[in-house]
Design a protein around this motif. Structure first.
Motif, PDB file in Angstrom:
ATOM      1  N   TYR A   1      29.105 -48.592  32.166  1.00 28.26           N
ATOM      2  CA  TYR A   1      30.164 -47.637  32.506  1.00 28.26           C
ATOM      3  C   TYR A   1      31.493 -48.010  31.864  1.00 28.26           C
TER       4      TYR A   1
ATOM      5  N   ARG B   1      34.071 -49.957  37.059  1.00 28.47           N
ATOM      6  CA  ARG B   1      32.743 -49.447  37.439  1.00 28.47           C
ATOM      7  C   ARG B   1      32.797 -48.795  38.817  1.00 28.47           C
TER       8      ARG B   1
ATOM      9  N   LEU C   1      28.196 -41.079  28.763  1.00 32.27           N
ATOM     10  CA  LEU C   1      27.185 -42.050  29.202  1.00 32.27           C
ATOM     11  C   LEU C   1      25.802 -41.678  28.663  1.00 32.27           C
TER      12      LEU C   1
END
Length: 91
Positions: free
Chosen positions: A36, A60, A28
């Motif tokens: 995500y 997510r 990330l």
């Protein structure tokens, strides 16, 4: 790498185990413009493409829950230890 000092208790088997969550958090950081699910898809595209695979990228919500299970202190310790290793390697 030493074991993660997780805040989890029990021995439940999960798709997003502690070490997978750490890899996801690092990814990330590498892909800050992706959400995500996009980053998880990038990390899991190889297992999903294998013949007979039934792997699906986590949602997510699953990622959020996994981050919460892992705990702030664990994530901070992982990033600190890597920062220290990088600093030592630069000497």
């Amino acid at each position: 790498m030493r074991p993660l000092p997780c805040t989890m208790s029990g021995t439940a088997v999960r798709k997003l185990s502690a070490h997978v969550v750490v890899y996801l958090l690092i990814a990330l950081c590498l892909y800050p413009d992706d959400d995500y699910e996009e980053v998880a898809e990038k990390l899991t595209s190889m297992p999903a493409s294998m013949p007979g695979a039934r792997w699906e990228a986590p949602t997510r919500g699953a990622i959020t829950q996994a981050r919460q299970r892992l705990g702030f202190e664990t994530v901070r310790e992982v990033f600190r230890s890597q920062k220290d290793r990088l600093r030592e390697a630069g000497r």
